[in-house]
Design a protein around this motif. Structure first.
Motif, short mmCIF file in Angstrom:
data_model
loop_
_atom_site.label_atom_id
_atom_site.label_comp_id
_atom_site.label_asym_id
_atom_site.label_seq_id
_atom_site.Cartn_x
_atom_site.Cartn_y
_atom_site.Cartn_z
N VAL B 54 -15.89 13.78 -34.03
CA VAL B 54 -16.96 13.31 -33.15
C VAL B 54 -17.94 14.43 -32.77
CG1 VAL B 54 -17.42 12.34 -30.85
CG2 VAL B 54 -15.56 11.40 -32.24
N ALA B 339 -13.69 8.55 -37.06
CA ALA B 339 -14.40 8.33 -35.79
C ALA B 339 -15.72 9.08 -35.88
CB ALA B 339 -13.57 8.84 -34.60
N GLY B 340 -16.62 8.77 -34.97
CA GLY B 340 -17.93 9.43 -34.98
C GLY B 340 -18.84 8.81 -36.04
N VAL B 341 -19.87 9.54 -36.42
CA VAL B 341 -20.88 8.94 -37.30
C VAL B 341 -20.32 8.50 -38.64
CG1 VAL B 341 -22.83 10.15 -36.24
CG2 VAL B 341 -21.69 11.16 -38.22
N HIS B 343 -17.36 7.14 -39.06
CA HIS B 343 -16.38 6.05 -38.93
C HIS B 343 -16.64 5.06 -40.06
CE1 HIS B 343 -14.86 2.16 -37.32
NE2 HIS B 343 -13.90 2.91 -36.84
#
Lengths: 74, 398
Positions: B54, B339-341, B343
């Protein structure tokens, strides 16, 4: 001057954190890994618009604080 | 900076896919020597892995920059949404994000269920034993992603062979990866021309229009994005179906529980996603853009960091009794989709396909079981995913 109200539906959010990465400093996860805005009312910010458009759960809503109308995500 | 007496080797030819659960308890962030002799950092704790995914100080783009060959797949990742950082990543991902939302994917459920039914009809018509990979696990996601993109699923043999090579790990020959990439890009370039001439109501047509009418991506980006969706849309799900069935067959009490209560299917799919080890030796690397303190350990700028998703999924501080496979476990947020961009764009689609696959397999193939001892099953070498060559099954009365 237009302001945006940012809300995240925590019941819909799955904690993907796409928004946290897309608009750094604008969203944060709580201890249940659910997202929420760092500041609820903001100046228009393209990164926040990108985050709302990129949410896999469509859990982020952007509303024009003056008119109460949804902000166009395109 | 923490200097360990000697970095652990990871992975190595002798132990290509090591088990890091012990590391999770002792050193959730630790230096390691990579196969190419360079030094990187292994991250195995759940919270630490999440932070790597993240926090923008861990760059994906820098980790796949040309010149690095830590992992076979970098050459494919560089320039694709898998290997970009914001804001370039955001521009490309936005073009496809709306097609993969939970709402849009849910609308595909009836079609996915009918593909499952057609494939199971075909499987049950075959003599036993039948190969579940060729007869079900592979054609299901291929059919679904091809319909979504609007490309012919009949070309599967051709593009799947390229795809298997491109999903290579650090042992895969880099010339073979380049040749497969050239083949796939050429194939996709021709598909795009066909689509341009004959637009339809599908995702490739929408992307071509984003290219031609509003210039939101280049021709090269269009080709790479199409290939990324095709590969990402079938390799992971196909292998996850086979590995999930293997895991269920190895836990008959859990299998019975799920068969008796199909309402458990969504929770069971999350547990299968958490528990199955799909990824091989080297997970998608990040590189620090500045000095970062992670889990109390200082990582200097410009260092490679490897988030061990599968190990984080066994972190006892998040998952109680983490090594127990339990289809009725209350789902917590596993990190299998990242997770994060980055994902997984197709996470909701993968969930839907897995749910429908197991509703079909457990509901319509009574007595499904392995036709050979599990120890005889073979995995394809040199792939960054655990990929079964074949999964011979029998069904009905023993």
């Amino acid at each position: 001057v237009t302001r945006w109200v940012v809300t995240v539906d925590k019941n819909t959010c799955i904690g993907s954190a796409v928004c946290v990465g897309t608009a750094p400093g604008r969203f944060e996860l709580d201890d249940r890994q659910r997202s929420g805005p760092v500041t609820a009312e903001i100046d228009p910010d393209e990164a926040v618009r990108d985050a709302a458009a990129s949410c896999p759960m469509e859990a982020i809503s952007l509303v024009d604080a003056g008119t109460g109308e949804p902000v166009d995500l395109d | 900076m923490t200097v360990d007496e000697r970095p652990i080797r990871y992975p190595s030819a002798a132990d290509p896919w090591p088990d890091f659960r012990a590391l999770l308890r002792s050193k959730p962030v630790v230096r390691a020597e990579m196969p190419d002799g360079s030094i990187g950092w292994l991250v195995s704790g759940y919270n630490e892995v999440r932070q790597v995914l993240v926090d923008p100080r861990f760059s994906r783009a820098r980790a796949v920059a040309p010149g690095r060959a830590l992992q076979g797949t970098e050459v494919f990742a560089a320039g694709s949404i898998n290997g970009l950082d914001p804001p370039e990543h955001t521009r490309i991902r936005r073009l496809v994000a709306s097609a993969f939302t939970a709402r849009r994917v849910e609308a595909m459920r009836p079609r996915v269920a009918s593909v499952v039914d057609e494939l199971i009809d075909g499987l049950l018509d075959q003599p036993q034993p039948a190969d579940l990979v060729a007869g079900f696990a592979l054609p299901l996601p291929v059919q679904v992603i091809c319909e979504m993109l609007g490309i012919p699923a009949g070309d599967m043999e051709q593009f799947h062979a390229w795809s298997d090579t491109i999903i290579g790990d650090w042992q895969q020959d880099s010339d073979a990866i380049m040749t497969a990439l050239a083949g796939l890009y050429g194939y996709f370039g021709r598909l795009i021309e066909v689509k341009r001439a004959r637009p339809a109501d599908d995702l490739m047509t929408a992307l071509i229009s984003a290219r031609d009418q509003t210039d939101r991506l280049s021709e090269e980006e269009l080709t790479i994005l199409g290939c990324t969706l095709l590969i990402g849309g079938h390799e992971t799900t196909a292998n996850q179906i086979g590995l999930s069935l293997l895991l269920l067959l190895d836990h008959p009490a859990e299998l019975d529980k799920l068969r008796a209560d199909p309402g458990l299917t969504p929770a069971a799919v999350e547990e299968l996603l958490r528990y199955v080890r799909l990824g091989g030796g080297l997970p998608p690397a990040r590189m620090t853009t500045e000095e970062v303190v992670l889990g109390g350990v200082t990582i200097p700028a410009g260092e490679v960091v490897l988030p061990l998703f599968g190990t984080a999924n066994r972190d006892p501080s998040v998952f109680s009794d983490p090594d127990r496979f339990d289809v009725s476990r209350v789902p917590a947020s596993h990190l299998t989709f990242g997770a994060g961009v980055h994902h997984c764009l197709g996470a909701q689609l993968a969930r839907l396909e897995l749910q429908e696959a197991f509703r079909g397999l457990l509901g319509r193939v009574p007595g499904i079981r392995l036709a050979v001892p599990a120890a005889e099953l073979q995995f394809k070498p040199g792939m960054a995913l655990y990929s079964l060559r074949e999964l011979p099954i029998r069904w009905g009365e023993p």
